[in-house]
Design an enzyme around this catalytic site. Structure first.
Site, PDB file in Angstrom:
ATOM      1  N   ASN A  78     -10.983  -2.299  -5.600  1.00 42.05           N
ATOM      2  CA  ASN A  78     -10.202  -1.349  -6.400  1.00 42.05           C
ATOM      3  C   ASN A  78     -10.873  -0.974  -7.728  1.00 42.05           C
ATOM      4  O   ASN A  78     -10.475   0.002  -8.373  1.00 42.05           O
ATOM      5  CB  ASN A  78      -8.781  -1.876  -6.654  1.00 42.05           C
ATOM      6  CG  ASN A  78      -7.878  -1.816  -5.431  1.00 42.05           C
ATOM      7  OD1 ASN A  78      -7.012  -2.667  -5.222  1.00 42.05           O
ATOM      8  ND2 ASN A  78      -8.054  -0.800  -4.593  1.00 42.05           N
TER       9      ASN A  78
ATOM     10  N   ASP B 276       0.821  -1.210   0.000  1.00 44.06           N
ATOM     11  CA  ASP B 276       0.000   0.000   0.000  1.00 44.06           C
ATOM     12  C   ASP B 276       0.860   1.268   0.000  1.00 44.06           C
ATOM     13  O   ASP B 276       1.986   1.262   0.483  1.00 44.06           O
ATOM     14  CB  ASP B 276      -0.929  -0.016   1.222  1.00 44.06           C
ATOM     15  CG  ASP B 276      -2.062   1.004   1.088  1.00 44.06           C
ATOM     16  OD1 ASP B 276      -2.396   1.393  -0.052  1.00 44.06           O
ATOM     17  OD2 ASP B 276      -2.603   1.417   2.123  1.00 44.06           O
TER      18      ASP B 276
HETATM   19  C1  IPE Z   1      -5.549  -2.606  -0.486  1.00 42.14           C
HETATM   20  O1  IPE Z   1      -5.154  -1.285  -0.587  1.00 42.14           O
HETATM   21  C2  IPE Z   1      -5.514  -3.264  -1.826  1.00 42.14           C
HETATM   22  C3  IPE Z   1      -4.192  -3.468  -2.419  1.00 42.14           C
HETATM   23  C4  IPE Z   1      -3.042  -3.137  -1.883  1.00 42.14           C
HETATM   24  C5  IPE Z   1      -4.206  -4.096  -3.706  1.00 42.14           C
HETATM   25  P1  IPE Z   1      -6.205  -0.108  -0.798  1.00 42.14           P
HETATM   26  O2  IPE Z   1      -5.397   1.132  -0.883  1.00 42.14           O
HETATM   27  O3  IPE Z   1      -7.098  -0.392  -1.939  1.00 42.14           O
HETATM   28  O4  IPE Z   1      -7.055  -0.156   0.540  1.00 42.14           O
HETATM   29  P2  IPE Z   1      -7.963   0.956   1.220  1.00 42.14           P
HETATM   30  O5  IPE Z   1      -8.930   1.415   0.190  1.00 42.14           O
HETATM   31  O6  IPE Z   1      -7.063   2.073   1.650  1.00 42.14           O
HETATM   32  O7  IPE Z   1      -8.583   0.270   2.377  1.00 42.14           O
HETATM   33  C1  IPE Z   2      -1.451   0.261  -3.405  1.00 43.67           C
HETATM   34  O1  IPE Z   2      -1.216   1.628  -3.434  1.00 43.67           O
HETATM   35  C2  IPE Z   2      -1.648  -0.317  -4.781  1.00 43.67           C
HETATM   36  C3  IPE Z   2      -3.017  -0.741  -5.063  1.00 43.67           C
HETATM   37  C4  IPE Z   2      -4.036  -0.624  -4.276  1.00 43.67           C
HETATM   38  C5  IPE Z   2      -3.221  -1.354  -6.350  1.00 43.67           C
HETATM   39  P1  IPE Z   2      -2.400   2.661  -3.503  1.00 43.67           P
HETATM   40  O2  IPE Z   2      -2.716   2.936  -4.941  1.00 43.67           O
HETATM   41  O3  IPE Z   2      -3.540   2.225  -2.671  1.00 43.67           O
HETATM   42  O4  IPE Z   2      -1.721   3.938  -2.882  1.00 43.67           O
HETATM   43  P2  IPE Z   2      -2.373   4.911  -1.812  1.00 43.67           P
HETATM   44  O5  IPE Z   2      -2.806   4.088  -0.655  1.00 43.67           O
HETATM   45  O6  IPE Z   2      -3.521   5.584  -2.499  1.00 43.67           O
HETATM   46  O7  IPE Z   2      -1.268   5.857  -1.459  1.00 43.67           O
HETATM   47 MG    MG Z   3      -3.988   2.431  -0.709  1.00 42.97          MG
END
Ligand code: IPE
Ligand code: IPE
Ligand code: MG
Length: 253
Positions: A69, A21
């Site tokens: 997502n 994340d």
């Molecule tokens: C969890 O991260 C999903 C992945 C890392 C693929 P998100 O960034 O989507 O989670 P939330 O929305 O902050 O809970």
């Molecule tokens: C994790 O990074 C990757 C996926 C969820 C695919 P994020 O895209 O959630 O990055 P933040 O949390 O918005 O910084």
């Molecule tokens: Mg994230």
């Protein structure tokens, strides 16, 4: 950075799961588009894979795309799908040469392009006889969806209610061979699972770090493992005088 010498190599977690994340925030804090954060995450991922191979981690599972997502802007969703495909095409051979068995968990629904599903199947087949480490990519994965799909399979099998046990469900998860994670790592300062491995994480040790995924390297992995080795896993029992520090099994077979 922690060096491997500080780790007890006899008590390395057998299965580590990562919520990768913070890519978007990493990019935005540098004035870059969010997608550049995803791109930068590739180096982190492969450094973690190398580190895990070096110290003998047997199972590594990473959260690449959740069932939630899809709620992101269409352009980011499209980028993530294409980027995952691109990484697989460019790098699966090197993983194969390193003895890595690649598997996928997640819902194979119509939103996932056929081309990507085919590539996943080819990759699984290409690497299925490797035994050094199993690297599982959770794509279009949701823990609730996985449990729902398992329950559907139980119903389809005509199993009556009084014969359903935890094992009945566990055997119908996306990868019944996958052991439960010993350690779950989430980067970037969020303290939640976001629907990752809900069933499987029931007794996992959880480790959170403020480091954004694109900055995470094998040294950070080793630091998480070092913290794990300080934990006492009790699985509901009372402490046998500290004798059960981070054992990797709950002993219930
Ligand atoms: C969890 O991260 C999903 C992945 C890392 C693929 P998100 O960034 O989507 O989670 P939330 O929305 O902050 O809970
Ligand atoms: C994790 O990074 C990757 C996926 C969820 C695919 P994020 O895209 O959630 O990055 P933040 O949390 O918005 O910084
Ligand atoms: Mg994230």
């Amino acid at each position: 950075m922690v060096i491997t010498a500080e780790l007890d190599l006899d008590r390395v977690p057998a299965h580590i799961a990562c919520v990768m994340d913070g890519n978007g925030r990493w990019a935005q804090s540098r004035g870059l588009p969010r997608t550049e954060g995803h791109r930068a995450g590739e180096e982190a991922l492969f450094d973690v894979v190398e580190g895990a191979l070096d110290i003998g981690v047997e199972w590594l599972t990473v959260y690449a795309f959740s069932t939630e997502n899809w709620r992101r802007p269409a352009a980011e969703v499209r980028f993530l799908i294409e980027f995952n495909e691109d990484i697989l095409l460019r790098r699966r051979d090197e993983l194969h040469e390193r003895g890595v068995r690649i598997r996928f968990v997640g819902r194979r629904d119509r939103r996932v392009p056929k081309r990507l599903l085919d590539l996943m199947d080819d990759t699984t087949e290409l690497t299925e006889h490797n035994s050094r480490m199993t690297f599982t990519i959770a794509f279009n994965y949701g823990g609730r969806a996985e449990i729902v799909d398992a329950v559907r399979a139980v119903v389809d099998a005509g199993i009556s209610a009084d014969r359903i046990t935890e094992r009945t469900i566990a055997r119908r998860l996306y990868d019944p061979e996958m052991p439960e994670p010993d350690l779950m790592i989430r980067t970037s300062g969020e303290f939640r699972t976001s629907n990752f491995l809900l069933w499987e994480l029931a007794y996992s040790e959880l480790y959170f770090t403020d480091t954004a995924w694109p900055d995470f390297r094998r040294g950070d992995l080793f630091e998480a493992i070092r913290a794990y080795q300080e934990r006492e896993r009790r699985f509901g029992r009372v402490s046998p005088n500290g004798a059960s520090k981070a054992s990797t099994t709950n002993g219930d077979g």
